[in-house]
Write a protein that holds these residues in place. Structure first.
Motif, mmCIF file in Angstrom:
data_model
loop_
_atom_site.group_PDB
_atom_site.id
_atom_site.type_symbol
_atom_site.label_atom_id
_atom_site.label_comp_id
_atom_site.label_asym_id
_atom_site.label_seq_id
_atom_site.Cartn_x
_atom_site.Cartn_y
_atom_site.Cartn_z
ATOM 1 N N UNK A 81 0.684 2.454 -2.714
ATOM 2 C CA UNK A 81 -0.178 3.532 -2.209
ATOM 3 C C UNK A 81 -1.605 3.449 -2.758
ATOM 4 N N UNK A 82 -1.737 2.910 -3.983
ATOM 5 C CA UNK A 82 -3.088 2.744 -4.552
ATOM 6 C C UNK A 82 -3.936 1.798 -3.729
ATOM 7 N N UNK A 83 -3.323 0.649 -3.394
ATOM 8 C CA UNK A 83 -4.069 -0.350 -2.613
ATOM 9 C C UNK A 83 -4.381 0.181 -1.224
ATOM 10 N N UNK A 84 -3.414 0.877 -0.626
ATOM 11 C CA UNK A 84 -3.667 1.418 0.713
ATOM 12 C C UNK A 84 -4.767 2.473 0.673
ATOM 13 N N UNK A 85 -4.795 3.289 -0.386
ATOM 14 C CA UNK A 85 -5.855 4.289 -0.502
ATOM 15 C C UNK A 85 -7.216 3.603 -0.634
ATOM 16 N N UNK A 86 -7.236 2.542 -1.414
ATOM 17 C CA UNK A 86 -8.456 1.752 -1.582
ATOM 18 C C UNK A 86 -8.926 1.216 -0.219
ATOM 19 N N UNK A 87 -7.978 0.756 0.592
ATOM 20 C CA UNK A 87 -8.322 0.222 1.919
ATOM 21 C C UNK A 87 -8.792 1.322 2.869
ATOM 22 N N UNK A 129 4.906 -9.902 -0.635
ATOM 23 C CA UNK A 129 4.242 -8.631 -0.954
ATOM 24 C C UNK A 129 3.062 -8.474 0.004
ATOM 25 N N UNK A 130 2.287 -7.413 -0.184
ATOM 26 C CA UNK A 130 1.196 -7.143 0.762
ATOM 27 C C UNK A 130 -0.199 -7.395 0.167
ATOM 28 N N UNK A 131 -0.256 -7.937 -1.067
ATOM 29 C CA UNK A 131 -1.554 -7.894 -1.752
ATOM 30 C C UNK A 131 -2.570 -8.924 -1.244
ATOM 31 N N UNK A 132 -2.103 -10.097 -0.839
ATOM 32 C CA UNK A 132 -3.046 -11.057 -0.248
ATOM 33 C C UNK A 132 -3.687 -10.453 1.003
ATOM 34 N N UNK A 133 -2.846 -9.785 1.805
ATOM 35 C CA UNK A 133 -3.360 -9.137 3.026
ATOM 36 C C UNK A 133 -4.380 -8.050 2.684
ATOM 37 N N UNK A 134 -4.085 -7.289 1.634
ATOM 38 C CA UNK A 134 -4.997 -6.197 1.254
ATOM 39 C C UNK A 134 -6.407 -6.732 1.007
ATOM 40 N N UNK A 140 4.714 -12.459 13.076
ATOM 41 C CA UNK A 140 3.637 -11.658 12.490
ATOM 42 C C UNK A 140 2.744 -12.575 11.646
ATOM 43 N N UNK A 141 1.512 -12.116 11.421
ATOM 44 C CA UNK A 141 0.631 -12.867 10.536
ATOM 45 C C UNK A 141 0.899 -12.470 9.099
ATOM 46 N N UNK A 142 1.006 -13.468 8.226
ATOM 47 C CA UNK A 142 1.140 -13.197 6.796
ATOM 48 C C UNK A 142 0.048 -14.008 6.112
ATOM 49 N N UNK A 143 -0.511 -13.497 5.043
ATOM 50 C CA UNK A 143 -1.476 -14.298 4.297
ATOM 51 C C UNK A 143 -0.738 -15.096 3.236
ATOM 52 N N UNK A 144 -1.122 -16.352 3.083
ATOM 53 C CA UNK A 144 -0.578 -17.151 1.987
ATOM 54 C C UNK A 144 -1.053 -16.538 0.672
ATOM 55 N N UNK A 186 -3.209 -2.427 10.489
ATOM 56 C CA UNK A 186 -2.088 -1.881 11.279
ATOM 57 C C UNK A 186 -0.777 -2.557 10.869
ATOM 58 N N UNK A 187 -0.851 -3.868 10.714
ATOM 59 C CA UNK A 187 0.301 -4.656 10.310
ATOM 60 C C UNK A 187 0.828 -4.178 8.942
ATOM 61 N N UNK A 188 -0.102 -3.972 8.017
ATOM 62 C CA UNK A 188 0.253 -3.509 6.661
ATOM 63 C C UNK A 188 0.932 -2.149 6.699
ATOM 64 N N UNK A 189 0.338 -1.232 7.459
ATOM 65 C CA UNK A 189 0.878 0.127 7.551
ATOM 66 C C UNK A 189 2.310 0.063 8.096
ATOM 67 N N UNK A 190 2.508 -0.819 9.065
ATOM 68 C CA UNK A 190 3.843 -0.991 9.663
ATOM 69 C C UNK A 190 4.825 -1.493 8.599
ATOM 70 N N UNK A 191 4.418 -2.506 7.825
ATOM 71 C CA UNK A 191 5.300 -3.044 6.779
ATOM 72 C C UNK A 191 5.641 -1.983 5.735
ATOM 73 N N UNK A 192 4.648 -1.189 5.356
ATOM 74 C CA UNK A 192 4.858 -0.235 4.267
ATOM 75 C C UNK A 192 5.638 0.989 4.741
ATOM 76 N N UNK A 193 5.357 1.463 5.940
ATOM 77 C CA UNK A 193 5.897 2.764 6.331
ATOM 78 C C UNK A 193 6.987 2.717 7.390
ATOM 79 N N UNK A 194 7.119 1.581 8.081
ATOM 80 C CA UNK A 194 8.117 1.517 9.162
ATOM 81 C C UNK A 194 9.209 0.501 8.848
ATOM 82 N N UNK A 195 8.820 -0.760 8.691
ATOM 83 C CA UNK A 195 9.822 -1.819 8.565
ATOM 84 C C UNK A 195 9.242 -2.966 7.747
ATOM 85 N N UNK A 196 9.829 -3.188 6.567
ATOM 86 C CA UNK A 196 9.261 -4.210 5.683
ATOM 87 C C UNK A 196 9.901 -5.579 5.884
ATOM 88 N N UNK A 197 10.788 -5.710 6.881
ATOM 89 C CA UNK A 197 11.503 -6.984 7.026
ATOM 90 C C UNK A 197 10.545 -8.143 7.319
#
Length: 404
Positions: free
Chosen positions: A183-189, A121-126, A102-106, A153-164
């Motif tokens: 959820x705040x960041x996702x709502x912002x997105x 975490x997911x914040x760089x991606x956000x 998967x792609x991850x942001x540094x 799509x990748x973020x939603x998968x990490x947050x709601x399906x599988x964070x591994x």
């Protein structure tokens, strides 16, 4: 009309502040050699560290594009060029491929773009998504929009399906947590990706938006007397310091996200909850009655928080409070909300801006003295201050235009 005069003065002041803040970053933060931006900038504009933090790169691209696209006076070639150069730097270097494919942001890069550190975490991606989507709107580049949506799509998968894919080991004592930031960041997105786009895109993210709102509302605890930063997945209070933690600035930011969402969908109940619980409460619980300003962290039971900086006054909670109270007032016209805005405004503008070198200090002691005098660092970039000034100017424009 004294009220109108005050609003005009306030808008002029905010405009001037925004201009000086933009000038500061245009002058000192651009890396014309490698692209992207320096964010570790001392009081007078000197770069004291060349590391580039991906989330701050993304925020600066987003902010430049937003200013360029929606405010005539910032529709300048140097702002567009800087945003494009920042976007190019991000596309070239920010994403790293992980062992799971998967792609991850540094989190952090060297000046010339080599990855230094990855956070689980997911914040760089956000902020990568926010940057790409806003840049695509500014330049008309459809590939960037697609890239933003794929990363989403990748973020939603990490947050709601599988964070591994984030690389965090599952440890036996670690309790799954609903931390408000997610959820705040996702709502912002969701708001970012759907704004001004057709019904199809709006519908695509409709369910996610609703889910985010529900997740945020779970943070109302203690019979609606407190907003807690972390709760269990089923919305119960967690034990210990983590469970008792309050972050007034974060709650206020969530508050104005919810006010925006409620306006968009015509949800009056949500608007009331947003203002009463996520704007008024954190202000009442978080305002320092002795020295003024908002505390950074608090413990809901009155224990001393374990974060060393808990009693400091930071730039960003005050920025979020200004947006939240002005937006709440503009939606309801309740005078007490305007009074709160004035109080936060008075404190903020008498403590944070640096009249000598421009921009704002970020970190004050509890008493309001400057503790750290740099203008940018690993966490403070070109985002909270300009976003606050931009939003306040827009809301004041609306209020003045619709005064009758």
């Amino acid at each position: 009309d004294p009220e109108e005069r005050e609003a005009l003065e306030c808008r002029e002041h905010v405009r001037t502040q925004l201009d000086t803040v933009v000038d500061f970053w245009l002058k000192y933060s651009h890396d014309t050699v490698h692209g992207g931006f320096f964010t570790c900038i001392g009081r007078d504009g000197t770069v004291y560290d060349e590391l580039k933090y991906v989330w701050l790169q993304g925020r600066q691209v987003w902010m430049y594009c937003r200013l360029y696209r929606t405010m005539d006076r910032f529709h300048k070639p140097e702002i567009l060029e800087a945003a494009k150069a920042g976007g190019e730097f991000l596309r070239k270097f920010a994403r790293v491929s992980t062992s799971s494919g998967q792609w991850k942001c540094a989190f952090c890069l060297t000046r010339d773009g080599k990855a230094v550190k990855i956070q689980r975490t997911i914040f760089s991606e956000c902020f990568y998504i926010m940057a790409m989507d806003e840049l695509s709107r500014t330049t008309g580049d459809k590939d960037m929009q697609l890239e933003a949506e794929q990363m989403m799509e990748q973020l939603i998968y990490w947050v709601r399906v599988d964070s591994s894919g984030l690389g965090r080991p599952q440890l036996p004592g670690d309790v799954a947590t609903n931390s408000m930031a997610i959820p705040m960041m996702l709502l912002c997105l969701v708001q970012q990706l759907t704004e001004g786009r057709g019904q199809e895109v709006v519908q695509k993210y409709r369910e996610l938006g609703r889910w985010c709102v529900q997740q945020i509302l779970q943070h109302m605890q203690r019979d609606g007397t407190a907003i807690l930063e972390n709760v269990s997945l089923d919305g119960q209070e967690l034990p210990g310091c983590q469970g008792r933690l309050q972050n007034p600035g974060h709650a206020l930011e969530a508050g104005w996200f919810l006010i925006q969402y409620s306006a968009e969908w015509g949800d009056d109940d949500l608007q009331r909850t947003a203002i009463d619980k996520f704007v008024e409460l954190p202000y009442q619980n978080g305002w320092d009655k002795e020295h003024g300003g908002l505390f950074y962290f608090l413990d809901v039971d009155g224990h001393c928080p374990t974060q060393l900086e808990w009693s400091m006054k930071l730039w960003w909670p005050h920025c979020e409070a200004l947006i939240a109270f002005l937006m709440a007032y503009s939606q309801t016209k309740k005078p007490e909300l305007l009074d709160r805005f004035s109080q936060v405004y008075e404190y903020t503008f008498s403590h944070f801006p640096d009249a000598k070198s421009g921009e704002w200090f970020g970190y004050l002691t509890q008493e309001g003295k400057v503790a750290l005098d740099f203008k940018g660092g690993p966490f403070k970039g070109f985002f909270h201050v300009p976003r606050c000034l931009y939003m306040c100017e827009r809301i004041l424009d609306d209020l003045l235009a619709n005064k009758d």
